[in-house]
Every structure is written in C-alpha cells, then in structure tokens.
Design a protein around this motif. Sequence first.
Motif, PDB file in Angstrom:
ATOM      1  N   PHE A  76      40.389  57.778  37.706  1.00 52.37           N
ATOM      2  CA  PHE A  76      41.031  57.033  38.799  1.00 52.37           C
ATOM      3  C   PHE A  76      42.481  56.728  38.436  1.00 52.37           C
ATOM      4  CE2 PHE A  76      42.124  52.969  40.862  1.00 52.37           C
ATOM      5  CZ  PHE A  76      41.947  53.343  42.188  1.00 52.37           C
ATOM      6  N   HIS A  77      43.374  57.011  39.337  1.00 49.11           N
ATOM      7  CA  HIS A  77      44.810  56.841  39.080  1.00 49.11           C
ATOM      8  C   HIS A  77      45.329  55.584  39.764  1.00 49.11           C
ATOM      9  CE1 HIS A  77      49.039  57.722  38.530  1.00 49.11           C
ATOM     10  NE2 HIS A  77      49.234  57.651  39.839  1.00 49.11           N
ATOM     11  N   ILE A  78      46.009  54.734  38.999  1.00 48.37           N
ATOM     12  CA  ILE A  78      46.635  53.530  39.556  1.00 48.37           C
ATOM     13  C   ILE A  78      47.985  53.919  40.151  1.00 48.37           C
ATOM     14  CG2 ILE A  78      47.563  51.232  39.033  1.00 48.37           C
ATOM     15  CD1 ILE A  78      44.585  51.298  38.762  1.00 48.37           C
ATOM     16  N   PRO A  79      48.235  53.642  41.434  1.00 49.03           N
ATOM     17  CA  PRO A  79      49.529  53.990  42.027  1.00 49.03           C
ATOM     18  C   PRO A  79      50.661  53.156  41.444  1.00 49.03           C
ATOM     19  CG  PRO A  79      48.255  52.650  43.555  1.00 49.03           C
ATOM     20  CD  PRO A  79      47.337  52.964  42.410  1.00 49.03           C
ATOM     21  N   ASP A  80      51.884  53.629  41.598  1.00 47.79           N
ATOM     22  CA  ASP A  80      53.053  52.937  41.037  1.00 47.79           C
ATOM     23  C   ASP A  80      53.236  51.540  41.618  1.00 47.79           C
ATOM     24  OD1 ASP A  80      53.597  55.148  39.499  1.00 47.79           O
ATOM     25  OD2 ASP A  80      55.096  55.966  40.871  1.00 47.79           O
ATOM     26  N   SER A  81      52.693  51.306  42.800  1.00 50.23           N
ATOM     27  CA  SER A  81      52.842  49.991  43.431  1.00 50.23           C
ATOM     28  C   SER A  81      52.029  48.906  42.735  1.00 50.23           C
ATOM     29  CB  SER A  81      52.434  50.061  44.910  1.00 50.23           C
ATOM     30  OG  SER A  81      53.362  50.824  45.648  1.00 50.23           O
ATOM     31  N   LEU A  82      51.091  49.301  41.850  1.00 49.50           N
ATOM     32  CA  LEU A  82      50.234  48.338  41.170  1.00 49.50           C
ATOM     33  C   LEU A  82      50.373  48.461  39.656  1.00 49.50           C
ATOM     34  CD1 LEU A  82      46.895  48.715  43.197  1.00 49.50           C
ATOM     35  CD2 LEU A  82      48.679  46.984  43.517  1.00 49.50           C
ATOM     36  N   SER A  83      50.173  47.351  38.965  1.00 48.07           N
ATOM     37  CA  SER A  83      50.113  47.335  37.505  1.00 48.07           C
ATOM     38  C   SER A  83      48.936  46.464  37.078  1.00 48.07           C
ATOM     39  CB  SER A  83      51.412  46.804  36.903  1.00 48.07           C
ATOM     40  OG  SER A  83      52.495  47.669  37.173  1.00 48.07           O
ATOM     41  N   ILE A  84      48.524  46.630  35.818  1.00 48.63           N
ATOM     42  CA  ILE A  84      47.350  45.923  35.293  1.00 48.63           C
ATOM     43  C   ILE A  84      47.721  45.181  34.022  1.00 48.63           C
ATOM     44  CG2 ILE A  84      45.045  46.220  34.282  1.00 48.63           C
ATOM     45  CD1 ILE A  84      44.800  48.783  36.010  1.00 48.63           C
ATOM     46  N   TYR A  85      47.182  43.957  33.883  1.00 49.33           N
ATOM     47  CA  TYR A  85      47.217  43.253  32.608  1.00 49.33           C
ATOM     48  C   TYR A  85      45.786  42.824  32.306  1.00 49.33           C
ATOM     49  CZ  TYR A  85      47.999  39.977  28.873  1.00 49.33           C
ATOM     50  OH  TYR A  85      47.940  39.344  27.656  1.00 49.33           O
ATOM     51  N   GLY A  86      45.319  43.113  31.111  1.00 52.01           N
ATOM     52  CA  GLY A  86      43.954  42.746  30.747  1.00 52.01           C
ATOM     53  C   GLY A  86      43.088  43.988  30.629  1.00 52.01           C
ATOM     54  N   ASN A  87      41.815  43.830  30.914  1.00 57.76           N
ATOM     55  CA  ASN A  87      40.844  44.910  30.753  1.00 57.76           C
ATOM     56  C   ASN A  87      41.075  45.995  31.802  1.00 57.76           C
ATOM     57  OD1 ASN A  87      38.448  46.536  30.800  1.00 57.76           O
ATOM     58  ND2 ASN A  87      37.403  44.909  29.656  1.00 57.76           N
ATOM     59  N   GLU A  88      41.725  47.072  31.376  1.00 57.11           N
ATOM     60  CA  GLU A  88      42.094  48.137  32.307  1.00 57.11           C
ATOM     61  C   GLU A  88      40.876  48.870  32.850  1.00 57.11           C
ATOM     62  OE1 GLU A  88      44.792  52.118  32.003  1.00 57.11           O
ATOM     63  OE2 GLU A  88      45.705  50.242  31.318  1.00 57.11           O
ATOM     64  N   ASP A  89      39.841  49.009  32.035  1.00 57.03           N
ATOM     65  CA  ASP A  89      38.632  49.700  32.495  1.00 57.03           C
ATOM     66  C   ASP A  89      37.986  48.951  33.654  1.00 57.03           C
ATOM     67  OD1 ASP A  89      38.939  51.710  30.637  1.00 57.03           O
ATOM     68  OD2 ASP A  89      37.608  50.775  29.151  1.00 57.03           O
ATOM     69  N   ILE A  90      37.880  47.624  33.521  1.00 55.91           N
ATOM     70  CA  ILE A  90      37.291  46.828  34.608  1.00 55.91           C
ATOM     71  C   ILE A  90      38.180  46.889  35.849  1.00 55.91           C
ATOM     72  CG2 ILE A  90      36.800  44.465  35.373  1.00 55.91           C
ATOM     73  CD1 ILE A  90      35.642  43.910  32.619  1.00 55.91           C
ATOM     74  N   ALA A  91      39.494  46.759  35.658  1.00 51.86           N
ATOM     75  CA  ALA A  91      40.415  46.808  36.795  1.00 51.86           C
ATOM     76  C   ALA A  91      40.273  48.127  37.553  1.00 51.86           C
ATOM     77  CB  ALA A  91      41.853  46.618  36.321  1.00 51.86           C
ATOM     78  N   ILE A 127      38.416  39.497  33.221  1.00 53.35           N
ATOM     79  CA  ILE A 127      38.843  39.339  34.624  1.00 53.35           C
ATOM     80  C   ILE A 127      40.331  39.670  34.641  1.00 53.35           C
ATOM     81  CG2 ILE A 127      39.067  37.791  36.601  1.00 53.35           C
ATOM     82  CD1 ILE A 127      36.622  36.288  35.636  1.00 53.35           C
ATOM     83  N   PRO A 128      40.649  40.957  34.762  1.00 56.98           N
ATOM     84  CA  PRO A 128      42.041  41.406  34.593  1.00 56.98           C
ATOM     85  C   PRO A 128      42.950  41.018  35.748  1.00 56.98           C
ATOM     86  CG  PRO A 128      40.650  43.240  35.252  1.00 56.98           C
ATOM     87  CD  PRO A 128      39.731  42.079  35.026  1.00 56.98           C
ATOM     88  N   LEU A 129      44.232  40.962  35.442  1.00 61.65           N
ATOM     89  CA  LEU A 129      45.265  40.794  36.464  1.00 61.65           C
ATOM     90  C   LEU A 129      45.624  42.169  37.025  1.00 61.65           C
ATOM     91  CD1 LEU A 129      47.602  38.439  34.439  1.00 61.65           C
ATOM     92  CD2 LEU A 129      46.586  37.803  36.624  1.00 61.65           C
ATOM     93  N   VAL A 130      45.632  42.268  38.343  1.00 63.74           N
ATOM     94  CA  VAL A 130      46.171  43.455  39.014  1.00 63.74           C
ATOM     95  C   VAL A 130      47.297  42.953  39.894  1.00 63.74           C
ATOM     96  CG1 VAL A 130      45.727  45.371  40.581  1.00 63.74           C
ATOM     97  CG2 VAL A 130      43.932  44.623  38.991  1.00 63.74           C
ATOM     98  N   TYR A 131      48.531  43.379  39.587  1.00 68.28           N
ATOM     99  CA  TYR A 131      49.657  42.805  40.318  1.00 68.28           C
ATOM    100  C   TYR A 131      50.456  43.862  41.064  1.00 68.28           C
ATOM    101  CZ  TYR A 131      52.228  43.786  35.889  1.00 68.28           C
ATOM    102  OH  TYR A 131      52.775  44.354  34.773  1.00 68.28           O
ATOM    103  N   VAL A 132      50.978  43.409  42.207  1.00 68.09           N
ATOM    104  CA  VAL A 132      51.730  44.307  43.088  1.00 68.09           C
ATOM    105  C   VAL A 132      53.214  44.243  42.718  1.00 68.09           C
ATOM    106  CG1 VAL A 132      52.008  42.544  44.901  1.00 68.09           C
ATOM    107  CG2 VAL A 132      52.112  44.983  45.494  1.00 68.09           C
ATOM    108  N   ASN A 133      53.837  45.403  42.623  1.00 69.10           N
ATOM    109  CA  ASN A 133      55.220  45.486  42.149  1.00 69.10           C
ATOM    110  C   ASN A 133      56.244  45.363  43.282  1.00 69.10           C
ATOM    111  OD1 ASN A 133      54.685  45.914  39.288  1.00 69.10           O
ATOM    112  ND2 ASN A 133      53.834  47.882  39.900  1.00 69.10           N
ATOM    113  N   MET A 134      56.074  44.317  44.090  1.00 70.88           N
ATOM    114  CA  MET A 134      57.034  44.076  45.170  1.00 70.88           C
ATOM    115  C   MET A 134      58.400  43.723  44.586  1.00 70.88           C
ATOM    116  SD  MET A 134      55.590  44.648  48.056  1.00 70.88           S
ATOM    117  CE  MET A 134      56.822  43.965  49.159  1.00 70.88           C
ATOM    118  N   ASP A 135      59.454  44.189  45.269  1.00 71.61           N
ATOM    119  CA  ASP A 135      60.826  43.940  44.827  1.00 71.61           C
ATOM    120  C   ASP A 135      61.675  43.667  46.062  1.00 71.61           C
ATOM    121  OD1 ASP A 135      63.481  44.068  43.932  1.00 71.61           O
ATOM    122  OD2 ASP A 135      62.997  45.550  42.385  1.00 71.61           O
TER     123      ASP A 135
END
Length: 373
Positions: free
Chosen positions: A5-20, A305-313
């Motif tokens: 599964f590919h995470i798009p550039d609009s999202l980033s992960i902090y924490g357990n990447e497998d769970i995210a 319980i990982p953070l998934v954050y949106v890269n809004m600018d």
Amino acid sequence: MAEGFHIPDSLSIYGNEDIAKDVLSRIWGKRGIFTCTVGNTLTSTIPGVSDAGDTPELTLFTGPADAELLSCGRTLCMKGIPINPGGIPTPATLTMAALELSDMPCFIVNGGCKIMPQVPYIEMGGEYGDMITTGHAVKNVREVFEKAKILGRNLARGHDFLVVSESVAGGTTTALAVMMAMGVIKENLVSSSSPKNPKELKTNLVMEGFKAAGIEVGSLAHDPLKAIECVGDPMMPVNVGMIIGAAESIPVIVGGGTQMSAVIACAYELEPSIKGNVIHGTTRWLVKDAASNVCKMNDSITNDIPLVYVNMDYSESPYEGLQAYEWGYIKEGVGCGGSSVAAIASSAGKVDCDILLKKVHEIYEGILGVQPK
C-alpha cells in the motif's frame, strides 16, 4: 492487506507505520461518517487561556458556531464566523472542504453546551463544563460515557469507518489537566491556537484544579473518567465512548490536535484492544509546531495508535487569514486534519492537498464574500 500500500504525498505518518498503512488500506475508497462533538468549558473564559474566539466570552460561541457551519454552511448563534483575535478563520473551513469533497455525512453531537447550536444534533445528556480550577469540572461523566459507547456502536453499522472530532474552546487546557492527572505527561506539551502558547498560565490553572480536587500528577493513572470529572471537559466522555464503541467493529480516525491526544489516552487506558483499529488524524501544522509536541505525547500513550497527518500548506494562499496557519496560528480544530485524511482515503487518493486548498478558498470566499487581493 496493507502490503504494497502506497501512502500519497498528501499524507505522512508518525508512529507505527504498519498499523497506519493497514487502517488506511482498509478504508481506501470506502464510505465514512463524520461526527463533531461540541461543548463548552468555562475554563475558556479565563483571559489568556484560549484564542478560539475574538474575546474570552465569545469562546463559548465557537463550538456551536462551528457546528452550524458544518451543518448548514453559515452561523446562526452569532454573526460572522469564529475567528481568533487576529482575524484568522476557524479551521472548520478546511473541514467543510473535506466533507464536501468526500460527501461524508456529518453529525453534530452535543457533549454539553452553554450556548446551544441552532442545528439538529445528537443529545448525550451532558452539561457544560465548569472551570477546572473548581476540581469538579464535569458532571455525569460515566453516564454520558456509557451512552456514547452505544452511539459509537450504532454509528458503526452501515459505515466503513468513523471520524470522531471536537470543537471545544479551552480544550487544550483541559487536555493537559487530564493527561497530567493520568501521568501520561508530566510537562506541558499541548498546543495553542496562538503562536504564543500560554504554557505557564495553563500549567498554573491545572495545578490549581489538582489542589481543589485533591489529586496529584499521575494519581488517576487508571481512572481516566475520574480525571475528566475533576479537570476535563464535556466533550471527552462522549468521544472516548464513541471511539471504544465504534472501534469494536470498524476503523476510527480520531480527528484533532492535542485535545484529542487526551481522548485517545483515556480510551486506550479503558480499552487497550482499540489499538490496530484507530489512527490519530491531524495536520502538518500541529506536528511541526515548535511550541507543542504531539509526537512525544503519542509516544507516551502508545506507539500503536499512529499519527496520520495531512500536508496542507497555506503559504501560497492569497488570504492573510489562511497564510497565518503557516505562522503558528490555529494549527488544528473541528476535525480538519482527520476529515482531510478521510477525504483523501475515501476518494482512494483522488483528493489531494491542492484540491482541498482550492475548495477551502471557494468556501472562505463564499462565507466572507471576499476576493483575493
């Protein structure tokens, strides 16, 4: 299921990447439902505590007005839209964009308001919160929590995932108090809607509340509901219950900033089995905020319980009110991060940050009747 599964550039992960990745892959292209729990705590009316309103008194209108914006696109309980003293608009503008682009149904939940939203809402039977300095800030916590678990289970039926969010002015102070009462953190790591985070004021208020309640840092490590009763706010038992109830059967995106870190800490302490089915959806603005540390709080609660954050600018936005998000104002609220993560996931990546920003501009122009300079 998340393999490859590919995470798009609009999202980033902090924490357990497998769970995210696993959670995101299970909701990718699926149908979600969004809730926003609103409430009032009189703590927000203490001068200097909250910038989520043009004056301390107007902070009581912020949650209800945000609920009205999400429900019908305009405010009814006040004129204009919730702004901070610098004229910066509510993060509900981003939430509205995400909801419109994803076509997610939105339900307002009343945790306990002094100023009632003038739109339909789910009533939980809570009362608005007193100042945390009283040491008895929230009533009927356990009753509301049990009702909220039922609500979470019911919302899970017929939907692929749930987004749980909040709008409570003053909520970072109550979050700090609850997490310190539980011993999750022993220092002030919560954020502020202002770049000048009033850390000393918040910490002093928390310690005053502890003294009034007869508790100490960490003394309620295994009783989060008691911590909420003493120094929390009325949004908390609702969202804790909904998360636990829904996560029994579907993934949950906990949308929000450091306020929702406290909610996650409570939910995880009460029901550790939620891990693997919950992610914390937030924004780049919060994760990169130099005056708070949501990542350190995440580590203190659980890495699962990982953070998934949106890269809004907003730096290229033609509006100063939106550009201010890049200067350390607002950062999160009204589930703007979680709803954006949900919009990207439910569209299977067709929605991205550029599309969200374009929609935010449309909404901002429509509400304020403004045009870019």
